[in-house]
Design a protein around this motif. Structure first.
Motif, short mmCIF file in Angstrom:
data_model
loop_
_atom_site.label_atom_id
_atom_site.label_comp_id
_atom_site.label_asym_id
_atom_site.label_seq_id
_atom_site.Cartn_x
_atom_site.Cartn_y
_atom_site.Cartn_z
N ALA A 1 4.87 32.51 -33.64
CA ALA A 1 4.85 31.05 -33.59
C ALA A 1 3.43 30.51 -33.45
O ALA A 1 3.14 29.39 -33.89
CB ALA A 1 5.71 30.55 -32.43
N GLN B 1 10.30 33.91 -34.46
CA GLN B 1 9.06 33.25 -34.06
C GLN B 1 8.55 33.73 -32.69
O GLN B 1 7.38 33.56 -32.37
CB GLN B 1 9.26 31.74 -34.02
N ASP C 1 13.84 30.97 -36.71
CA ASP C 1 14.16 30.67 -35.32
C ASP C 1 15.37 31.47 -34.88
O ASP C 1 15.85 32.35 -35.61
CB ASP C 1 14.37 29.16 -35.12
#
Length: 390
Positions: A236, A332, A355
């Motif tokens: 991320a 992520q 996700d």
């Protein structure tokens, strides 16, 4: 007088077990069930009860088979050979050595030596060697029959139960491909599988761990060291958010033009819910260009990109027909150390980031990963490697 704290010698300090409490309970329950089944099944074929039905060394085997099932001592040949070879040596020692204690010493010593020679080291085998020597008159009267019933019967039951438990409790690893293929970059550098095998041989003493387990431990330790050195940087932190995408039904020509205009080598292919269903790369376009057609590569690409008139077609028309699927993705929250391994092992240059619902949220390329690793190096340790000529 101040009271000094009692210091326990390090040798006597119990090491924490790596298994979870539920796993400990399951293994204990399975071991108890195995002993029950051994007694139940053996009593149907053997009269007399006691050691004539259930050999005491099965209790020690249950600990190894159900608590440390990946140990070399828990392998089928170790179990079968360890018990039967040791039992045979015990019977022979009873016949050849008249005194009990010398016979017991010879039985255990020879059993250990024989198990090592035949590569079936199994500690409970030492007890199986002692039972014919120290057993009562009923056990000694069995003679060589002891090897078949109860010993071989007990071994067969506990082996069957342990194999069933292993299939239920532990997911089977995928079988390795038998086709030869070049090693991945990670396999060409650093420590290889044969290095672990050689290291175990170089130790010179028996180590209760296999080369595969040692390799796993090494990689877990290396991953922890990487995290300690480079921090908790995840996908991320380095991904390009909301990257350009294509859909299954997109025509080839617009997608090709988009990739050329933006200088993109690959695009994630998503469905209407933004779940990644594949990757389309420049390589996919070249691969599906009609190689059997005459003309230059550009001519073959133009033929691929142009939409065919009519209802039917003999060539791919949409992205979904040329994409590489399924796509290799990463969540992520995955650490960049795992991402580096993923890129290297699969030989890919970019990874879609999803996700917890599996929806696309970003894209990480090799360039992103290298930049993140470079930024993590302490200041002063890096120097320019290339000079730009003026």
């Amino acid at each position: 007088m101040p009271i000094k704290c009692l210091k326990i010698p390090r040798l006597w300090r119990p090491e924490p077990l790596p298994t979870s409490l539920p796993e400990q309970f399951r293994s204990a329950l399975a071991a108890g069930l195995a002993i029950f089944l051994i007694g139940l099944i053996s009593s149907r074929f053997i009269e007399g009860g006691g050691l004539k039905t259930l050999v005491a060394s099965m209790g020690a085997s249950a600990v190894i088979l159900f608590v440390v099932p990946h140990s070399p001592m828990a392998r089928p040949w170790s179990l079968v050979g360890g018990h039967l070879i040791s039992g045979l040596i015990g019977i022979l020692c009873v016949r050849w050595v008249p005194d009990t204690w010398p016979a017991a010493a010879a039985a255990v010593g020879l059993a250990i030596f024989a198990m090592q020679l035949t590569r079936c080291l199994h500690p409970p085998g030492g007890a199986s060697a002692l039972i014919p020597v120290l057993g009562d008159a009923g056990i000694q009267a069995l003679g060589f029959q002891f090897l078949l019933t109860p010993l071989a019967l007990n071994v067969a039951v506990i082996l069957a139960v342990s194999r069933l438990y292993g299939r239920w409790a532990h997911a089977a690893r995928p079988a390795p491909s038998t086709e030869p293929h070049p090693p991945s970059p990670l396999g060409r550098i650093g420590i290889r599988a044969e290095d672990f095998h050689a290291a175990l041989q170089d130790v010179g003493v028996f180590v209760d761990v296999s080369a595969d387990e040692l390799s796993d431990i090494y990689h877990f330790a290396a991953s922890r060291a990487f995290r300690r050195t480079f921090g908790e940087t995840t996908c991320a932190h380095i991904m390009t958010p909301q990257p350009l995408t294509a859909e299954f039904g997109d025509d080839l020509e617009p997608v090709w033009q988009l990739m050329q205009r933006k200088g993109i080598r690959a695009l994630p292919v998503v469905d209407r819910g933004r779940h990644v269903i594949g990757m389309v790369t420049l390589k996919d376009f070249f691969r599906h260009a009609r190689a059997e057609s005459f003309g230059s590569l550009s001519a073959r690409l133009r033929a691929l990109l142009l939409r065919s008139p009519g209802v039917t077609s003999t060539k791919p028309e949409v992205v979904g027909q040329i994409m590489t699927a399924p796509a290799i993705t990463a969540r992520q929250d995955v650490h960049i150390a795992e991402l580096a391994r993923l890129l290297s092992e699969h030989g890919i240059h970019q990874v879609p980031i999803v996700d917890e619902r599996g929806k696309l949220v970003g894209l990480v390329t090799q360039t992103d990963l290298i930049a993140a690793l470079y930024r993590s190096v302490p200041t002063g340790l890096t120097q320019p490697a290339l000079a730009v000529a003026s």
